[in-house]
Enzyme design. Structure first.
Site, PDB file in Angstrom:
ATOM      1  N   HIS A 105       0.081 -11.459 -24.623  1.00 21.34           N
ATOM      2  CA  HIS A 105      -0.379 -12.817 -24.904  1.00 21.34           C
ATOM      3  C   HIS A 105       0.704 -13.807 -24.485  1.00 21.34           C
ATOM      4  CE1 HIS A 105      -3.742 -11.844 -27.756  1.00 21.34           C
ATOM      5  NE2 HIS A 105      -3.013 -10.777 -28.018  1.00 21.34           N
ATOM      6  N   CYS A 135     -13.978   0.103 -22.078  1.00 21.99           N
ATOM      7  CA  CYS A 135     -12.935  -0.877 -22.416  1.00 21.99           C
ATOM      8  C   CYS A 135     -13.329  -2.268 -21.935  1.00 21.99           C
ATOM      9  CB  CYS A 135     -11.613  -0.448 -21.783  1.00 21.99           C
ATOM     10  SG  CYS A 135     -10.335  -1.701 -21.889  1.00 21.99           S
ATOM     11  N   HIS A 139      -6.367  -2.033 -24.775  1.00 18.75           N
ATOM     12  CA  HIS A 139      -5.897  -2.063 -23.388  1.00 18.75           C
ATOM     13  C   HIS A 139      -4.691  -2.994 -23.425  1.00 18.75           C
ATOM     14  CE1 HIS A 139      -6.912  -2.380 -18.820  1.00 18.75           C
ATOM     15  NE2 HIS A 139      -5.772  -3.052 -19.014  1.00 18.75           N
ATOM     16  N   ASP A 141      -7.593 -16.373 -23.053  1.00 20.57           N
ATOM     17  CA  ASP A 141      -8.154 -15.747 -24.259  1.00 20.57           C
ATOM     18  C   ASP A 141      -9.416 -16.514 -24.656  1.00 20.57           C
ATOM     19  OD1 ASP A 141      -6.709 -13.859 -26.728  1.00 20.57           O
ATOM     20  OD2 ASP A 141      -8.509 -15.031 -27.176  1.00 20.57           O
ATOM     21  N   GLY A 183      -1.664  -5.264 -35.351  1.00 17.40           N
ATOM     22  CA  GLY A 183      -2.699  -6.289 -35.160  1.00 17.40           C
ATOM     23  C   GLY A 183      -3.428  -6.190 -33.831  1.00 17.40           C
ATOM     24  N   HIS A 195      -2.080  -5.635 -23.455  1.00 17.71           N
ATOM     25  CA  HIS A 195      -2.152  -7.032 -23.011  1.00 17.71           C
ATOM     26  C   HIS A 195      -0.996  -7.818 -23.591  1.00 17.71           C
ATOM     27  CE1 HIS A 195      -4.666  -6.415 -26.589  1.00 17.71           C
ATOM     28  NE2 HIS A 195      -4.305  -7.624 -26.981  1.00 17.71           N
TER      29      HIS A 195
HETATM   30  P1  5GP Z   1      -5.198  -8.365 -29.811  1.00 17.11           P
HETATM   31  O1  5GP Z   1      -5.527  -8.735 -31.214  1.00 17.11           O
HETATM   32  O2  5GP Z   1      -5.765  -7.028 -29.423  1.00 17.11           O
HETATM   33  O3  5GP Z   1      -3.752  -8.516 -29.485  1.00 17.11           O
HETATM   34  O4  5GP Z   1      -5.869  -9.467 -28.907  1.00 17.11           O
HETATM   35  C1  5GP Z   1      -7.095  -9.315 -28.289  1.00 17.11           C
HETATM   36  C2  5GP Z   1      -7.458 -10.683 -27.791  1.00 17.11           C
HETATM   37  O5  5GP Z   1      -8.514 -10.546 -26.881  1.00 17.11           O
HETATM   38  C3  5GP Z   1      -7.918 -11.643 -28.895  1.00 17.11           C
HETATM   39  O6  5GP Z   1      -7.056 -12.755 -28.933  1.00 17.11           O
HETATM   40  C4  5GP Z   1      -9.337 -12.012 -28.470  1.00 17.11           C
HETATM   41  O7  5GP Z   1      -9.630 -13.374 -28.677  1.00 17.11           O
HETATM   42  C5  5GP Z   1      -9.349 -11.658 -26.997  1.00 17.11           C
HETATM   43  N1  5GP Z   1     -10.659 -11.246 -26.493  1.00 17.11           N
HETATM   44  C6  5GP Z   1     -11.490 -10.324 -27.065  1.00 17.11           C
HETATM   45  N2  5GP Z   1     -12.599 -10.180 -26.328  1.00 17.11           N
HETATM   46  C7  5GP Z   1     -12.456 -11.020 -25.272  1.00 17.11           C
HETATM   47  C8  5GP Z   1     -13.294 -11.308 -24.145  1.00 17.11           C
HETATM   48  O8  5GP Z   1     -14.395 -10.779 -23.968  1.00 17.11           O
HETATM   49  N3  5GP Z   1     -12.827 -12.219 -23.249  1.00 17.11           N
HETATM   50  C9  5GP Z   1     -11.611 -12.825 -23.403  1.00 17.11           C
HETATM   51  N4  5GP Z   1     -11.242 -13.714 -22.458  1.00 17.11           N
HETATM   52  N5  5GP Z   1     -10.803 -12.578 -24.450  1.00 17.11           N
HETATM   53  C10 5GP Z   1     -11.224 -11.680 -25.368  1.00 17.11           C
HETATM   54 ZN    ZN Z   2      -9.003  -0.894 -20.245  1.00 15.46          ZN
END
Ligand code: 5GP
Ligand code: ZN
Length: 119
Positions: free
Chosen positions: A108, A7, A104, A33, A99, A106
């Site tokens: 935002h 992860c 994991h 992010d 989306g 999170h």
């Molecule tokens: P999701 O679409 O799963 O809600 O959001 C995942 C978020 O994680 C995305 O906004 C993406 O830009 C961010 N993200 C993905 N990989 C990384 C990383 O390696 N470092 C950081 N800081 N953010 C990441």
């Molecule tokens: Zn994790």
């Protein structure tokens, strides 16, 4: 499982992948992010690997409550203007149709002057 070796967010929490940290305590980690949608965009995650909001149980109520109380404080500390002129947006993407790209849980937190890149 407390940490998932595959992860990306577990690796960030463990410092194996660098990140711009905004917060850390014994059970939560916050970081910017990498591809921000808004001038301010960070995420708050439980340190324990929880795949998504769908896996939460009643035992996680205090953990999630803590995130909700921290979000406004950290939003201000990281450049969001105060309510009501300023404010911020909280988003929890869950599952493919929700989306969610990183599996994991999170939260935002986005804010700052508009227009935003997305959202
Ligand atoms: P999701 O679409 O799963 O809600 O959001 C995942 C978020 O994680 C995305 O906004 C993406 O830009 C961010 N993200 C993905 N990989 C990384 C990383 O390696 N470092 C950081 N800081 N953010 C990441
Ligand atoms: Zn994790």
């Amino acid at each position: 499982m407390s940490s998932d070796p595959n992860c990306i967010f577990c690796k960030i929490i463990e410092g194996k992948i660098p990140s711009k940290k905004v917060y850390e305590d014994d059970e939560l980690f916050g970081f910017h992010d990498i591809a921000p949608w808004a001038p301010v965009h960070f995420m708050l995650v439980p340190k324990r690997h929880i795949a998504s909001m769908s896996q939460l149980t009643p035992e996680d109520a205090a953990l999630m409550g803590k995130i909700m109380i921290l979000a406004p404080k950290l939003a201000l500390e990281n450049g969001c203007r105060p309510y009501p002129e300023g404010g911020f947006r909280v988003v929890i993407n869950t599952g493919a149709e929700g989306g969610q790209e990183v599996q994991h849980l999170h939260v935002h937190v986005m804010g700052g002057p508009r227009p935003w890149l997305r959202g």
